[in-house]
Write an enzyme that holds these catalytic residues in place. Structure first.
Site, PDB file in Angstrom:
ATOM      1  N   GLU A   1      30.326  37.646  61.161  1.00 40.80           N
ATOM      2  CA  GLU A   1      28.728  37.933  61.682  1.00 40.80           C
ATOM      3  C   GLU A   1      28.025  36.788  62.044  1.00 40.80           C
ATOM      4  O   GLU A   1      26.895  36.392  61.691  1.00 40.80           O
ATOM      5  CB  GLU A   1      28.267  38.762  60.514  1.00 40.80           C
TER       6      GLU A   1
HETATM    7  C1  LIG Z   1      38.146  39.048  58.764  1.00 42.39           C
HETATM    8  C2  LIG Z   1      37.229  38.947  59.943  1.00 42.39           C
HETATM    9  C3  LIG Z   1      36.502  40.206  60.112  1.00 42.39           C
HETATM   10  C4  LIG Z   1      35.654  40.508  61.094  1.00 42.39           C
HETATM   11  N1  LIG Z   1      35.091  41.627  61.472  1.00 42.39           N
HETATM   12  C5  LIG Z   1      34.441  41.923  62.926  1.00 42.39           C
HETATM   13  C6  LIG Z   1      33.977  43.233  62.845  1.00 42.39           C
HETATM   14  O1  LIG Z   1      33.901  44.185  62.062  1.00 42.39           O
HETATM   15  N2  LIG Z   1      33.274  43.384  64.253  1.00 42.39           N
HETATM   16  C7  LIG Z   1      33.123  42.488  65.183  1.00 42.39           C
HETATM   17  O2  LIG Z   1      32.852  42.614  66.083  1.00 42.39           O
HETATM   18  N3  LIG Z   1      33.812  41.051  64.895  1.00 42.39           N
HETATM   19  C8  LIG Z   1      34.575  40.866  63.749  1.00 42.39           C
HETATM   20  N4  LIG Z   1      34.713  39.626  63.362  1.00 42.39           N
HETATM   21  C9  LIG Z   1      34.758  38.504  64.357  1.00 42.39           C
HETATM   22  C10 LIG Z   1      33.951  37.311  64.127  1.00 42.39           C
HETATM   23  O3  LIG Z   1      32.638  37.681  64.034  1.00 42.39           O
HETATM   24  C11 LIG Z   1      34.148  36.199  64.762  1.00 42.39           C
HETATM   25  O4  LIG Z   1      35.646  35.847  64.618  1.00 42.39           O
HETATM   26  C12 LIG Z   1      33.318  35.260  64.865  1.00 42.39           C
HETATM   27  O5  LIG Z   1      32.090  35.617  65.560  1.00 42.39           O
HETATM   28  C13 LIG Z   1      33.660  33.864  65.529  1.00 42.39           C
HETATM   29  O6  LIG Z   1      34.303  34.219  66.620  1.00 42.39           O
HETATM   30  P1  LIG Z   1      35.963  33.425  67.157  1.00 42.39           P
HETATM   31  O7  LIG Z   1      36.701  33.990  66.043  1.00 42.39           O
HETATM   32  O8  LIG Z   1      36.197  34.199  68.331  1.00 42.39           O
HETATM   33  O9  LIG Z   1      35.543  32.026  67.139  1.00 42.39           O
HETATM   34  P2  LIG Z   1      35.046  31.059  68.335  1.00 42.39           P
HETATM   35  O10 LIG Z   1      33.845  31.653  68.996  1.00 42.39           O
HETATM   36  O11 LIG Z   1      36.262  30.990  69.294  1.00 42.39           O
HETATM   37  O12 LIG Z   1      34.694  29.623  67.816  1.00 42.39           O
HETATM   38  C14 LIG Z   1      35.466  28.770  67.208  1.00 42.39           C
HETATM   39  C15 LIG Z   1      34.671  27.472  66.544  1.00 42.39           C
HETATM   40  O13 LIG Z   1      34.061  26.976  67.687  1.00 42.39           O
HETATM   41  C16 LIG Z   1      32.720  27.054  67.218  1.00 42.39           C
HETATM   42  N5  LIG Z   1      31.816  27.353  68.247  1.00 42.39           N
HETATM   43  C17 LIG Z   1      31.718  28.270  69.083  1.00 42.39           C
HETATM   44  N6  LIG Z   1      30.543  27.964  70.012  1.00 42.39           N
HETATM   45  C18 LIG Z   1      30.052  26.969  69.693  1.00 42.39           C
HETATM   46  C19 LIG Z   1      28.760  26.305  70.285  1.00 42.39           C
HETATM   47  N7  LIG Z   1      28.251  26.684  71.402  1.00 42.39           N
HETATM   48  N8  LIG Z   1      28.409  25.120  69.553  1.00 42.39           N
HETATM   49  C20 LIG Z   1      29.059  24.567  68.340  1.00 42.39           C
HETATM   50  N9  LIG Z   1      30.421  25.157  68.302  1.00 42.39           N
HETATM   51  C21 LIG Z   1      30.630  26.397  68.770  1.00 42.39           C
HETATM   52  C22 LIG Z   1      32.502  27.996  66.126  1.00 42.39           C
HETATM   53  O14 LIG Z   1      31.519  27.881  65.413  1.00 42.39           O
HETATM   54  C23 LIG Z   1      33.739  28.109  65.452  1.00 42.39           C
HETATM   55  O15 LIG Z   1      33.819  27.069  64.695  1.00 42.39           O
HETATM   56  C24 LIG Z   1      35.585  39.472  62.178  1.00 42.39           C
HETATM   57  C25 LIG Z   1      36.453  38.315  62.153  1.00 42.39           C
HETATM   58  C26 LIG Z   1      37.239  38.210  61.007  1.00 42.39           C
HETATM   59  C27 LIG Z   1      37.989  36.757  60.760  1.00 42.39           C
END
Ligand SMILES: Cc1cc2nc3c(=O)[nH]c(=O)nc-3n(C[C@H](O)[C@H](O)[C@H](O)COP(=O)(O)OP(=O)(O)OC[C@H]3O[C@@H](n4cnc5c(N)ncnc54)[C@H](O)[C@@H]3O)c2cc1C
Length: 381
Positions: A365
């Site tokens: 989230e």
């Molecule tokens: C167990 C679990 C349950 C989940 N449940 C749901 C769900 O029900 N529905 C749903 O839609 N999603 C869900 N998610 C997805 C979750 O919301 C995303 O994993 C989260 O938003 C981060 O996206 P990402 O994993 O693609 O990381 P990325 O966006 O690839 O980020 C990787 C790293 O880069 C950092 N980063 C990215 N952009 C920037 C920036 N501009 N400046 C600085 N740092 C940055 C991030 O903070 C992170 O540390 C779930 C994830 C997990 C692991």
């Protein structure tokens, strides 16, 4: 001015949630973590008791309580099992909230009522393999075809999707415009042809929650299942996750308090050098600091909840409470393992599970980095 005392109704609800968590969830938590499966009888009990519609009006089958009461539920269940916390949170605070606010009369009767009164469970799918923090990068498409839309795409990490009846899916209705200006929200139902759900994705923590990939291949969705206005879905996504963060903050507070409660019990009994671990000043100072941080995190959660109930602009309060509480949960569960030594690391005690579970509150989230962007954006605007 936000008051920090609970009303009589809120105290009664808190006791009900606490008793249920202790008596019904605690005995199952370890097994659910080990098997990576949610106990469906437990799910049914919570549905019947109204845990899935706490903050929704009685006219729609809900409990008619406020957001603060909902956070009390999140804290109490997460004290013993964070997987249960996220199962309730994803259902109750995201898609249901959007349907209540933006749904048509048909959608409220056909989808929202059974979700609120506990007949059905929902998930919400925004994240994709190449669209996480940048949700505008989604590729799933919804193409209008007469009185239907045809959906194609892949969603990842979708909590509750393993047993959901209703799937809230974000898709592009205008590819050229992109995610911010061309995204829409649809309600899909389990069993629709072309809607596939994978097995539970293996994870570090909240292992009992059902977190799967959702694939759509030519899924035919009636146009009346479009929620709100076409191409205005990005705003809905931001609103849903903005509100959901209050629940995640409460989940983090619950995990931290649950771990600290275990440590207080343990260190008063465990002896080394002829004294209890609790009698060492290091333990006492750590416990004092931990409880102070948890209380501070809880007040941030309550402030965000109250601001939402008062219809104030709560987005940055929600981001702050999630940012702070999730950091506190990770620090505290780590320190709790340390205070219990080898037994803290052992799977016989729940603290190692809580340490693993705490980490996700800094990621889903919206990551902690995304929370900092929201808070800074508000301060510096
Ligand atoms: C167990 C679990 C349950 C989940 N449940 C749901 C769900 O029900 N529905 C749903 O839609 N999603 C869900 N998610 C997805 C979750 O919301 C995303 O994993 C989260 O938003 C981060 O996206 P990402 O994993 O693609 O990381 P990325 O966006 O690839 O980020 C990787 C790293 O880069 C950092 N980063 C990215 N952009 C920037 C920036 N501009 N400046 C600085 N740092 C940055 C991030 O903070 C992170 O540390 C779930 C994830 C997990 C692991």
């Amino acid at each position: 001015m936000v008051e920090f005392t609970l009303t009589k109704e809120q105290q009664l609800a808190q006791k009900l949630f606490r008793d249920f968590a202790e008596n019904e969830i605690r005995p199952l938590a370890r097994e659910m973590d080990e098997t990576e499966e949610y106990n469906m009888e437990l799910l049914e009990k919570m549905k019947k008791l109204g845990f899935f519609g706490i903050q929704y009006p009685k006219e729609l089958g809900g409990e008619g309580a406020d957001t603060l009461t909902y956070t009390l539920c999140m804290e109490e269940v997460s004290k013993v099992d964070a997987s249960t916390g996220i199962t309730i949170s994803v259902h109750a605070s995201l898609g249901c909230m959007l349907l209540e606010k933006y749904g048509t009369e048909y959608q409220k009767e056909a989808f929202l009522r059974p979700l609120i009164d506990g007949r059905k469970v929902s998930c919400i799918a925004l994240t994709e393999p190449s669209a996480g923090t940048d949700a505008s990068a989604i590729k799933t498409t919804a193409v209008r075809d007469g009185d239907h839309y045809i959906l194609n795409g892949q969603k990842v990490f979708i909590t509750n999707s393993g047993f959901a009846d209703i799937f809230f899916i974000f898709a592009l209705t205008d590819r050229a415009a992109g995610g911010v200006k061309g995204m829409s929200l649809f309600v899909l139902e389990k069993g629709m042809s072309g809607l596939e759900v994978s097995k539970n994705i293996p994870r570090m923590g909240i292992r009992a929650a059902q977190n799967c990939e959702v694939t759509m291949i030519d899924v035919k969705v009636p146009a009346e299942n479009l929620v709100g206005v076409e191409n205005k879905g990005y705003k809905l996504a931001m609103e849903a996750f903005g509100s959901g963060r209050i629940g995640i903050g409460a989940q983090a507070v619950g995990i931290a308090q649950g771990a600290l409660n275990e440590v207080i019990k343990y260190t008063k009994e465990r002896k080394q050098f002829g004294k209890t671990i609790a009698s060492f000043q290091n333990t006492q100072f750590k416990i004092a600091e931990m409880q102070t941080k948890i209380d501070a995190a809880r007040f941030l959660v309550w402030r965000a909840a109250k601001a939402k109930d008062n219809h104030e602009d709560y987005a940055s309060y929600a981001a702050m409470c999630k940012l702070f509480a999730s950091d506190v949960a990770v620090q505290i569960t780590r320190d709790c393992v340390q205070l219990m030594g080898g037994y803290g690391y052992s799977r016989e005690y729940p603290v190692e599970r809580m340490y693993r579970d705490a980490k996700i509150t800094e990621i889903y989230e919206g990551t902690s980095e995304a929370m900092r962007m929201i808070v800074a954006g508000k301060i510096l605007k």
